[in-house]
Design an enzyme around this catalytic site. Structure first.
Site, PDB file in Angstrom:
ATOM      1  N   THR A 176     -12.936   5.076   5.181  1.00 17.70           N
ATOM      2  CA  THR A 176     -12.837   5.736   4.246  1.00 17.70           C
ATOM      3  C   THR A 176     -13.881   6.373   3.871  1.00 17.70           C
ATOM      4  O   THR A 176     -14.810   6.295   4.308  1.00 17.70           O
ATOM      5  CB  THR A 176     -12.522   4.696   2.992  1.00 17.70           C
ATOM      6  OG1 THR A 176     -11.371   3.896   2.762  1.00 17.70           O
ATOM      7  CG2 THR A 176     -12.679   5.090   1.442  1.00 17.70           C
ATOM      8  N   ARG A 204       2.303   1.587   2.088  1.00 17.10           N
ATOM      9  CA  ARG A 204       1.375   0.669   1.520  1.00 17.10           C
ATOM     10  C   ARG A 204       0.120   1.319   0.834  1.00 17.10           C
ATOM     11  O   ARG A 204      -0.180   2.480   1.136  1.00 17.10           O
ATOM     12  CB  ARG A 204       0.726  -0.128   2.750  1.00 17.10           C
ATOM     13  CG  ARG A 204      -0.814  -0.813   2.580  1.00 17.10           C
ATOM     14  CD  ARG A 204      -1.906  -0.185   2.787  1.00 17.10           C
ATOM     15  NE  ARG A 204      -3.042  -1.150   2.447  1.00 17.10           N
ATOM     16  CZ  ARG A 204      -4.123  -0.671   2.297  1.00 17.10           C
ATOM     17  NH1 ARG A 204      -4.739   0.892   2.438  1.00 17.10           N
ATOM     18  NH2 ARG A 204      -5.315  -1.376   2.217  1.00 17.10           N
ATOM     19  N   GLY A 206      -3.495   1.140  -0.901  1.00 17.81           N
ATOM     20  CA  GLY A 206      -4.976   0.356  -0.710  1.00 17.81           C
ATOM     21  C   GLY A 206      -5.644   0.701  -2.244  1.00 17.81           C
ATOM     22  O   GLY A 206      -5.133   0.738  -3.316  1.00 17.81           O
ATOM     23  N   ASP A 207      -6.835   0.291  -2.131  1.00 16.08           N
ATOM     24  CA  ASP A 207      -7.543   0.179  -3.479  1.00 16.08           C
ATOM     25  C   ASP A 207      -8.183   1.391  -3.767  1.00 16.08           C
ATOM     26  O   ASP A 207      -8.683   1.542  -4.855  1.00 16.08           O
ATOM     27  CB  ASP A 207      -8.816  -0.819  -3.173  1.00 16.08           C
ATOM     28  CG  ASP A 207      -9.758  -0.099  -1.882  1.00 16.08           C
ATOM     29  OD1 ASP A 207      -9.014   0.146  -0.841  1.00 16.08           O
ATOM     30  OD2 ASP A 207     -10.965  -0.285  -2.006  1.00 16.08           O
ATOM     31  N   THR A 227     -15.303   0.701   0.356  1.00 18.46           N
ATOM     32  CA  THR A 227     -14.684   0.674   1.843  1.00 18.46           C
ATOM     33  C   THR A 227     -14.406  -0.729   2.292  1.00 18.46           C
ATOM     34  O   THR A 227     -15.501  -1.463   2.168  1.00 18.46           O
ATOM     35  CB  THR A 227     -15.317   1.724   2.843  1.00 18.46           C
ATOM     36  OG1 THR A 227     -14.731   1.526   4.079  1.00 18.46           O
ATOM     37  CG2 THR A 227     -16.715   1.198   2.909  1.00 18.46           C
ATOM     38  N   GLY A 228     -13.357  -0.976   3.028  1.00 16.83           N
ATOM     39  CA  GLY A 228     -12.996  -2.156   3.437  1.00 16.83           C
ATOM     40  C   GLY A 228     -11.567  -2.500   3.191  1.00 16.83           C
ATOM     41  O   GLY A 228     -10.935  -1.670   2.659  1.00 16.83           O
ATOM     42  N   GLY A 230      -8.541  -3.067   1.542  1.00 20.92           N
ATOM     43  CA  GLY A 230      -8.336  -2.643   0.260  1.00 20.92           C
ATOM     44  C   GLY A 230      -7.519  -3.929  -0.610  1.00 20.92           C
ATOM     45  O   GLY A 230      -7.842  -3.931  -1.938  1.00 20.92           O
TER      46      GLY A 230
HETATM   47  N1  ASP Z   1     -10.221   0.788   1.344  1.00 21.35           N
HETATM   48  C1  ASP Z   1      -9.321   1.237   2.508  1.00 21.35           C
HETATM   49  C2  ASP Z   1      -8.106   0.860   2.075  1.00 21.35           C
HETATM   50  O1  ASP Z   1      -7.933  -0.447   2.147  1.00 21.35           O
HETATM   51  C3  ASP Z   1      -9.601   1.246   3.822  1.00 21.35           C
HETATM   52  C4  ASP Z   1     -11.272   1.152   4.242  1.00 21.35           C
HETATM   53  O2  ASP Z   1     -12.051   1.689   3.555  1.00 21.35           O
HETATM   54  O3  ASP Z   1     -11.439   0.662   5.271  1.00 21.35           O
HETATM   55  O4  ASP Z   1      -6.926   1.820   2.238  1.00 21.35           O
END
Ligand code: ASP
Length: 317
Positions: A176, A204, A206-207, A227-228, A230
């Site tokens: 992200t 889908r 995400g966050d 980031t991570g 979501g």
């Molecule tokens: N946070 C992002 C999502 O879940 C993906 C990521 O940051 O790795 O869409």
């Protein structure tokens, strides 16, 4: 002019050193530096934090090194569905897009939605149509596809078929980009943009487009971009949680962010990171994985970029 601060990220993960060549790691750092410069130029010329975070994110969306805009991840259907958001800590106004397929810079669409004011979050074809009508640059969906993401999708599908998806390298899975800033008027802002993760289910969300989860900014507290995975950022309302810990518990920015990343998310084995800027210009960039593409400019104007533990002090070009 008051204290200025800026921090960015380009995603976190295992980021095995061997996954990329030295040249590719260096090229990604160059683009982090360019993103910082774009944001810092706005701040030092008296511009708003909101403009600075948008400018920094646009540079990373246009770079193939990060999973947002050009170079975004592909879902199970081999399609890009992009998410982005932006928030103004001064007014608490925010805008977001989700599941968009044709907007070259989704963060710009999020900003337009915020300014339009009717809705905060628009999704799918209606969001694409809104952006087109607003005069933003539109592209064919395959504009976003790079060889690296096509290979990553194939790798994730092979993992899924072999039942080893959980073991796939974090680089194969997600990423992200995001930016947070404090401007000379004392206002905070945050922006985030993503392709989600490779091989994500069609539809889908995400966050990243969820205000309070992947993106949050409130004057007097902090601005956060995450980031991570979501799903966990939404469950913990990460951006809002960091701001709340500062506002209600009186924690420092660093302590509040570390609690969420190193404890709340880590206990689920969720690879996660964030960048945050405090109302006083403090900066933190915690992550619980092996690395995170990141960079920041201190109130003194010193530029730093990093992918792993080593931090590079750079001269902006
Ligand atoms: N946070 C992002 C999502 O879940 C993906 C990521 O940051 O790795 O869409």
């Amino acid at each position: 002019m008051g204290t200025l601060a800026l921090a960015i990220h380009g995603g976190c993960g295992v980021m095995a050193k061997l996954d990329l060549s030295e040249e590719e790691w260096a090229a990604a750092r160059v683009d982090l530096g360019r993103a910082l410069k774009a944001g810092w130029d706005v701040l030092t010329s008296g511009g708003a934090a909101l403009d600075a975070v948008e400018a920094a994110v646009v540079v990373m969306e246009d770079s193939p090194h990060f999973n947002a805009g050009y170079g975004a991840a592909l879902n199970t259907e081999g399609r890009h569905e992009l998410d982005a958001s932006i928030m103004d800590g001064r007014t608490l106004e925010a805008g977001a897009v989700t599941l968009v397929r044709r907007i070259r810079n989704p963060v710009k669409a999020a900003r337009k939605i915020m300014e339009h004011g009717d809705a905060l979050l628009l999704g799918g074809p209606a969001a694409d149509a809104f952006a087109e009508q607003a005069g933003l640059a539109m592209v064919e969906p395959d504009y976003f596809t790079t060889e690296r993401r096509t290979k990553a999708l194939a790798a994730m599908k092979a993992h899924a078929a072999a039942g080893t998806a959980a073991k796939a390298s974090e680089a194969e899975k997600h990423g992200t980009v995001g930016a947070v800033a404090l401007d000379g008027e004392g206002h905070l802002a945050a922006a985030t943009s993503t392709g989600g993760y490779n091989n994500k289910p069609d539809g889908r969300i995400g966050d990243t487009p969820i205000i309070g989860a992947g993106t949050y900014a409130r004057d007097g507290a902090c601005a956060v971009s995450g980031t991570g995975k979501g799903e966990y950022f939404m469950r913990y309302a990460v951006g809002h949680e960091v701001a709340s810990r500062i506002a209600y518990l009186g924690e420092s920015l660093e302590a509040a962010a570390a609690k969420v990343i190193q404890h709340d998310l880590k206990q689920h084995d969720v690879g996660a990171g964030l960048v945050a800027v405090g109302a006083d210009g403090s900066i933190t960039a915690p992550y619980n994985t092996d690395g995170m593409f990141r960079g920041w400019v201190t109130p003194e104007g010193d530029f730093y970029v990093a992918t792993h533990a080593q931090v590079f002090h750079i001269q902006p070009e």
